[in-house]
Motif scaffolding. Sequence first.
Motif, PDB file in Angstrom:
ATOM      1  N   ILE A   1      40.325  48.351  29.552  1.00 29.77           N
ATOM      2  CA  ILE A   1      39.490  49.621  28.796  1.00 29.77           C
ATOM      3  C   ILE A   1      40.047  50.885  30.062  1.00 29.77           C
ATOM      4  N   THR A   2      40.892  51.757  29.753  1.00 30.48           N
ATOM      5  CA  THR A   2      41.066  52.951  31.117  1.00 30.48           C
ATOM      6  C   THR A   2      40.751  54.221  30.478  1.00 30.48           C
ATOM      7  N   GLY A   3      40.987  54.778  31.100  1.00 29.51           N
ATOM      8  CA  GLY A   3      41.604  56.276  31.036  1.00 29.51           C
ATOM      9  C   GLY A   3      42.561  56.722  30.383  1.00 29.51           C
ATOM     10  N   ASN A   4      42.287  57.818  30.206  1.00 32.39           N
ATOM     11  CA  ASN A   4      43.849  57.420  29.262  1.00 32.39           C
ATOM     12  C   ASN A   4      44.979  58.703  29.891  1.00 32.39           C
ATOM     13  N   ASP A   5      44.872  58.708  31.496  1.00 33.40           N
ATOM     14  CA  ASP A   5      45.725  58.697  32.316  1.00 33.40           C
ATOM     15  C   ASP A   5      46.209  57.664  32.965  1.00 33.40           C
ATOM     16  N   SER A   6      45.644  56.453  32.692  1.00 38.99           N
ATOM     17  CA  SER A   6      45.895  55.556  33.563  1.00 38.99           C
ATOM     18  C   SER A   6      46.671  54.485  32.877  1.00 38.99           C
ATOM     19  N   SER A   7      46.759  53.401  33.243  1.00 37.82           N
ATOM     20  CA  SER A   7      47.017  52.606  33.145  1.00 37.82           C
ATOM     21  C   SER A   7      45.780  50.829  33.349  1.00 37.82           C
ATOM     22  N   GLY A   8      46.032  49.848  31.857  1.00 39.30           N
ATOM     23  CA  GLY A   8      45.499  48.620  32.164  1.00 39.30           C
ATOM     24  C   GLY A   8      46.491  47.730  32.709  1.00 39.30           C
ATOM     25  N   ARG A   9      45.917  46.248  33.300  1.00 38.96           N
ATOM     26  CA  ARG A   9      47.216  45.185  33.329  1.00 38.96           C
ATOM     27  C   ARG A   9      46.696  44.242  33.836  1.00 38.96           C
ATOM     28  N   ILE A  10      47.374  43.276  33.393  1.00 41.69           N
ATOM     29  CA  ILE A  10      47.208  41.381  33.757  1.00 41.69           C
ATOM     30  C   ILE A  10      48.395  41.535  35.173  1.00 41.69           C
ATOM     31  N   MET A  11      47.656  40.832  36.021  1.00 43.61           N
ATOM     32  CA  MET A  11      48.630  40.614  37.159  1.00 43.61           C
ATOM     33  C   MET A  11      48.793  38.470  36.981  1.00 43.61           C
ATOM     34  N   PHE A  12      49.573  38.852  38.068  1.00 45.74           N
ATOM     35  CA  PHE A  12      50.791  37.140  38.146  1.00 45.74           C
ATOM     36  C   PHE A  12      50.570  37.213  39.768  1.00 45.74           C
ATOM     37  N   ALA A  13      50.051  35.709  40.507  1.00 44.87           N
ATOM     38  CA  ALA A  13      50.352  36.359  41.900  1.00 44.87           C
ATOM     39  C   ALA A  13      49.962  34.915  41.971  1.00 44.87           C
ATOM     40  N   ASP A  14      51.105  34.707  43.170  1.00 48.27           N
ATOM     41  CA  ASP A  14      51.190  33.345  43.225  1.00 48.27           C
ATOM     42  C   ASP A  14      50.197  33.491  45.773  1.00 48.27           C
ATOM     43  N   THR A  15      49.778  35.213  45.941  1.00 47.98           N
ATOM     44  CA  THR A  15      49.452  34.571  46.660  1.00 47.98           C
ATOM     45  C   THR A  15      48.387  35.974  46.715  1.00 47.98           C
ATOM     46  N   TYR A  16      47.028  35.196  47.566  1.00 52.58           N
ATOM     47  CA  TYR A  16      44.986  36.332  47.286  1.00 52.58           C
ATOM     48  C   TYR A  16      45.829  37.026  48.382  1.00 52.58           C
ATOM     49  N   THR A  17      46.939  36.795  49.513  1.00 56.05           N
ATOM     50  CA  THR A  17      46.528  38.029  51.067  1.00 56.05           C
ATOM     51  C   THR A  17      47.068  39.207  50.415  1.00 56.05           C
ATOM     52  N   SER A  18      48.544  39.338  50.571  1.00 59.37           N
ATOM     53  CA  SER A  18      49.074  40.690  50.346  1.00 59.37           C
ATOM     54  C   SER A  18      50.894  40.613  50.599  1.00 59.37           C
ATOM     55  N   GLY A  19      51.334  41.870  50.038  1.00 59.01           N
ATOM     56  CA  GLY A  19      52.400  41.453  49.688  1.00 59.01           C
ATOM     57  C   GLY A  19      52.704  41.301  48.217  1.00 59.01           C
ATOM     58  N   SER A  20      54.678  41.410  47.775  1.00 59.77           N
ATOM     59  CA  SER A  20      54.728  41.205  46.774  1.00 59.77           C
ATOM     60  C   SER A  20      54.545  39.408  45.882  1.00 59.77           C
ATOM     61  N   GLY A  21      53.685  38.384  46.476  1.00 54.83           N
ATOM     62  CA  GLY A  21      53.380  37.267  45.855  1.00 54.83           C
ATOM     63  C   GLY A  21      52.000  37.379  45.175  1.00 54.83           C
ATOM     64  N   THR A  22      51.454  39.297  45.473  1.00 51.31           N
ATOM     65  CA  THR A  22      50.053  39.352  44.980  1.00 51.31           C
ATOM     66  C   THR A  22      50.721  39.759  43.042  1.00 51.31           C
ATOM     67  N   TYR A  23      51.910  39.782  42.747  1.00 47.06           N
ATOM     68  CA  TYR A  23      52.073  41.129  41.499  1.00 47.06           C
ATOM     69  C   TYR A  23      53.523  40.706  41.485  1.00 47.06           C
ATOM     70  N   GLU A  24      53.729  39.409  41.602  1.00 46.68           N
ATOM     71  CA  GLU A  24      55.280  38.813  41.410  1.00 46.68           C
ATOM     72  C   GLU A  24      55.600  39.038  39.644  1.00 46.68           C
ATOM     73  N   GLY A  25      54.734  38.510  38.780  1.00 43.72           N
ATOM     74  CA  GLY A  25      54.394  39.289  36.841  1.00 43.72           C
ATOM     75  C   GLY A  25      53.313  40.111  36.541  1.00 43.72           C
TER      76      GLY A  25
END
Length: 177
Positions: free
Chosen positions: A134-158
Amino acid sequence: AADTVTVETGGSERARIDSSGRLLLGTTTEGSTYADEFTVATSANCGITIRSGTSNDGNIFFSDGTSGDDELRGYVQYSHANNFMRFATDAAERVRIDSDGRVMIGNTNASTMSSSSDDLVIGNTTGDHGITIITGNDSSGRIMFADTYTSGSGTYEGQILYYHQNNVLNFYSNYTN
């Protein structure tokens, strides 16, 4: 005060039972008014240890009565025999964390699930179950798929992303949709 009992060692007060019957350990000041019957304090790390037998349970029970389920309406329990922790409400187990760190909500046996998807198991074989983001009506909700937990695009590849502001559902892979 005359109606306070204190315990001292080495010339310093270590514990007291005050006139209200509160037990204060390492302090002369009670805690929050919602939980001031037993206060433990120090200026460094602080805690309480519950030590039970290797095949027994360590427990914290929340009670609103003196018999039956009212004696354990809510509880936190660690099973030394099976090395899991359970959390209960309304006298029934609701969440379990097993010895492998798997979290089960509404069930107690993730080991029967596929080992590639058993880190979080929600529901059981009785009735409907689900997950809500649940989020605000002007916000977004997401499920993230990552192959690293440090930084960069690997934290949100899918990701699966729902924009509430314009009611759009997007699926992303390799950083793009």
